[in-house]
Each structure stands twice: as C-alpha cells, then as structure tokens.
Scaffold this motif. Structure first.
Motif, PDB file in Angstrom:
ATOM      1  N   GLU A  96       0.828  -1.208   0.000  1.00  0.00           N
ATOM      2  CA  GLU A  96       0.000   0.000   0.000  1.00  0.00           C
ATOM      3  C   GLU A  96       0.862   1.259   0.000  1.00  0.00           C
ATOM      4  OE1 GLU A  96      -3.905  -1.770   2.379  1.00  0.00           O
ATOM      5  OE2 GLU A  96      -2.209  -0.957   3.507  1.00  0.00           O
ATOM      6  N   PHE A  97       1.938   1.221   0.750  1.00  0.00           N
ATOM      7  CA  PHE A  97       2.877   2.346   0.791  1.00  0.00           C
ATOM      8  C   PHE A  97       3.444   2.624  -0.601  1.00  0.00           C
ATOM      9  CE2 PHE A  97       7.434   3.418   1.008  1.00  0.00           C
ATOM     10  CZ  PHE A  97       7.393   4.640   1.661  1.00  0.00           C
ATOM     11  N   ILE A  98       3.887   1.569  -1.273  1.00  0.00           N
ATOM     12  CA  ILE A  98       4.462   1.724  -2.610  1.00  0.00           C
ATOM     13  C   ILE A  98       3.434   2.308  -3.577  1.00  0.00           C
ATOM     14  CG2 ILE A  98       5.292   0.426  -4.616  1.00  0.00           C
ATOM     15  CD1 ILE A  98       6.751  -1.426  -2.625  1.00  0.00           C
ATOM     16  N   LEU A  99       2.202   1.835  -3.496  1.00  0.00           N
ATOM     17  CA  LEU A  99       1.168   2.320  -4.408  1.00  0.00           C
ATOM     18  C   LEU A  99       0.859   3.796  -4.188  1.00  0.00           C
ATOM     19  CD1 LEU A  99      -1.216  -0.762  -4.480  1.00  0.00           C
ATOM     20  CD2 LEU A  99       0.235   0.085  -6.340  1.00  0.00           C
ATOM     21  N   ILE A 100       0.993   4.276  -2.961  1.00  0.00           N
ATOM     22  CA  ILE A 100       0.805   5.704  -2.713  1.00  0.00           C
ATOM     23  C   ILE A 100       1.819   6.510  -3.524  1.00  0.00           C
ATOM     24  CG2 ILE A 100       1.083   7.525  -0.973  1.00  0.00           C
ATOM     25  CD1 ILE A 100      -0.189   5.582   1.047  1.00  0.00           C
ATOM     26  N   ALA A 101       3.070   6.062  -3.527  1.00  0.00           N
ATOM     27  CA  ALA A 101       4.101   6.757  -4.302  1.00  0.00           C
ATOM     28  C   ALA A 101       3.841   6.640  -5.798  1.00  0.00           C
ATOM     29  CB  ALA A 101       5.477   6.196  -3.958  1.00  0.00           C
ATOM     30  N   LEU A 102       3.492   5.443  -6.253  1.00  0.00           N
ATOM     31  CA  LEU A 102       3.299   5.227  -7.689  1.00  0.00           C
ATOM     32  C   LEU A 102       2.080   5.958  -8.230  1.00  0.00           C
ATOM     33  CD1 LEU A 102       4.164   1.431  -8.084  1.00  0.00           C
ATOM     34  CD2 LEU A 102       5.603   3.417  -8.590  1.00  0.00           C
ATOM     35  N   HIS A 103       1.078   6.197  -7.406  1.00  0.00           N
ATOM     36  CA  HIS A 103      -0.138   6.865  -7.860  1.00  0.00           C
ATOM     37  C   HIS A 103      -0.071   8.382  -7.729  1.00  0.00           C
ATOM     38  CE1 HIS A 103      -2.725   2.982  -7.317  1.00  0.00           C
ATOM     39  NE2 HIS A 103      -2.037   2.997  -8.438  1.00  0.00           N
ATOM     40  N   ALA A 104       1.048   8.905  -7.288  1.00  0.00           N
ATOM     41  CA  ALA A 104       1.201  10.359  -7.224  1.00  0.00           C
ATOM     42  C   ALA A 104       1.220  10.932  -8.637  1.00  0.00           C
ATOM     43  CB  ALA A 104       2.482  10.720  -6.481  1.00  0.00           C
ATOM     44  N   ASP A 105       0.910  12.221  -8.765  1.00  0.00           N
ATOM     45  CA  ASP A 105       0.846  12.824 -10.099  1.00  0.00           C
ATOM     46  C   ASP A 105       2.209  13.285 -10.608  1.00  0.00           C
ATOM     47  OD1 ASP A 105       1.228  14.956  -8.434  1.00  0.00           O
ATOM     48  OD2 ASP A 105      -0.623  16.010  -8.962  1.00  0.00           O
ATOM     49  N   ARG A 106       3.254  12.964  -9.869  1.00  0.00           N
ATOM     50  CA  ARG A 106       4.633  13.209 -10.284  1.00  0.00           C
ATOM     51  C   ARG A 106       5.477  12.074  -9.716  1.00  0.00           C
ATOM     52  NH1 ARG A 106       7.011  15.174  -5.610  1.00  0.00           N
ATOM     53  NH2 ARG A 106       5.498  15.947  -4.080  1.00  0.00           N
TER      54      ARG A 106
END
Length: 280
Positions: free
Chosen positions: A154-164
């Motif tokens: 879940e932590f990784i997906l937060i970073a990957l789903h950022a708009d940058r």
C-alpha cells in the motif's frame, strides 16, 4: 553502498483533503528533481498526522516531498507492514483492545528484554483492526484513531499513484528479530520478501540510472549484514544508518568506529569473513 548519518524530521501541516489518486502509474509524470538536496518525509508528514499512515504520506506528497520514508516490519503471517516499533504499544490503540489483553509477550530485542504487544504475534487482519495514534502528546491529537496500519504494498502504491515521480525510502527494521519470529516458505528471509516486493513494482537500478529515475529508491538499515545480503539480489542504492557513536548496530553489535566504508565494501566482496573482523 553509502555510509551515512541520517537525521530527518517530519513536517507540521494540516492533513491532505484529497483522497488517494487513482492515476495510471504509467502516465507521463514530472521527473524527480536532482538539482538540489532531496526532501525526505520521515514517516510522512507526522507533525500533525499519525506517523506512517496513508494520510501522512499523502499530505507529504501534497507538500512537495521528493521521497516518502517508512520502516518495514512483518506480521505473524509474513506480511510486510509499515511500522516503526517492534511493539504496538506506543502508536496504536492496542492497550484498549480487551480482545488482545492476553497477547503481551516479553522478547529479547537487540540484547534487551522488552515487554509489550509485538507485531510478530498478530496476523495482518488483526493488525489492520488497530487504529494508529500520535507518538507524542505535544502533537495534534485530533487524527488519532482515524487510520490503520499500512502494508508495504500500500505504501508503494501511494508513491506510484502520485501525479509526479515520488521516491520511496524504506528501512529494513530489526531484521534479526523478525527472522527469529517470522518464517516464510522455501527458507526465505525477511530481506528476500523485502526485495521481492520492490521488484514486483519495478524498483531496480543503480543510483541515477534510467530505471532509478523512473522509480527512485533508497534502501536503508541499521543492520549492515542485511544490506550486504541484499546486495546480491538488488543493485538499488543502499544506506547504512548510524545512531549515536556508542549505540551498536542492530545485528553485529558494532559501534560506528568499527564500521568504516572500507570494512563495509570488503564485507560485500568477502561475505564469508566474520562481521566482527575489520580488515586493514
């Protein structure tokens, strides 16, 4: 492998109003800036929002952080979680949960007996039922009880789903203790599961390589043997964290003066040499 002394604090801010973005992780993003020192959100924006929660990381991204930092531990059933302490006492509502009252244990952690509710004695489902709170009373308490414990995925997906492009900065936490109490199939270790998770999401490549710039990553630990071990399975940049000069490492019981860059590089290339022997 880089030898560093790391002191990074969280920021004070109001929580993010927006929800987790569902952007396509493959869309063209603004690249990671490399012209100035990196801004690293240590445990997220934890000055106001409880540490290592989704809201704390989303707020840090809104505030412009380059990397979000977390600590990786494991549940009883082998799931990797984002949590700083091996015990749940300080930053969750575990003490008020009567159904878990009989689950306190005493274990030796880094040579010291500790008593509390340990992450390794709870399944992921049980851990997800807990609610996170602020570590310190002087921080804003209004968000206590609103968020649960994150998994590494879940932590990784937060970073990957950022708009940058937002990098991740995970720490392999207390690996000796975790490997003693959590067992994975096929004889795999905590470190194996850690790297497997990173590779699953495409994190690879040396510092400043094309792969790294697309998905920036620094792996950190207070345990030099863990960093040496994963050097054989990932070429991502690794950092050895150092505490006070008299505080020993989490695994080899060495103080800072015994872990020189020369020693560390020697260990990578000569892994059979006992870790307490310093080459000259």
């Amino acid at each position: 492998i880089v030898l560093v002394l790391l002191f990074i604090g969280g920021s004070d801010a109001n929580p993010a109003a927006r929800r987790h973005s569902q952007l396509d992780v493959n869309h063209k993003k603004q690249p990671l800036q490399t012209f100035r020192p990196y801004n690293i959100a240590h445990r997220g924006s934890n000055g106001e929002i409880p540490e290592e929660t989704a809201a704390a990381y989303l707020r840090a991204i809104d505030e412009g952080t380059d990397f979000i930092e977390t600590d990786i531990l494991a549940s009883e059933d082998g799931h990797l979680i984002c949590f700083h302490d091996v015990t749940l006492d300080n930053t969750t509502d575990i003490a008020s949960r009567t159904e878990f009252a009989g689950r306190k244990r005493t274990y030796e952690v880094q040579g010291v007996n500790m008593t509390g509710w340990f992450t390794v004695d709870f399944t992921l489902r049980e851990l997800k039922s807990l609610r996170v709170k602020q570590r310190f009373s002087f921080r804003d308490q209004q968000y206590n009880g609103k968020y649960n414990i994150l998994t590494f995925d879940e932590f990784i997906l937060i970073a990957l789903h950022a708009d940058r492009v937002v990098g991740i900065y995970p720490e392999i936490k207390n690996p000796i203790f975790i490997n003693q109490h959590v067992k994975w199939s096929g004889g795999k270790k905590f470190e194996d599961k850690f790297v497997e998770t990173l590779l699953k999401y495409g994190y690879k490549g040396k510092y400043m390589s094309e792969d790294w710039l697309m998905k920036p990553l620094f792996i950190q630990s207070f345990a030099p043997t863990s960093l040496i071990y994963i050097s054989n399975i990932t070429n991502a940049p690794k950092l050895l964290l150092i505490d006070e000069t008299t505080v020993p490492t989490q695994d080899t019981n060495q103080v800072r003066s015994a872990v020189s860059p020369t020693f560390f590089l020697y260990q990578v290339h000569h892994p059979k040499t006992p870790s307490f022997q310093r080459p000259f």
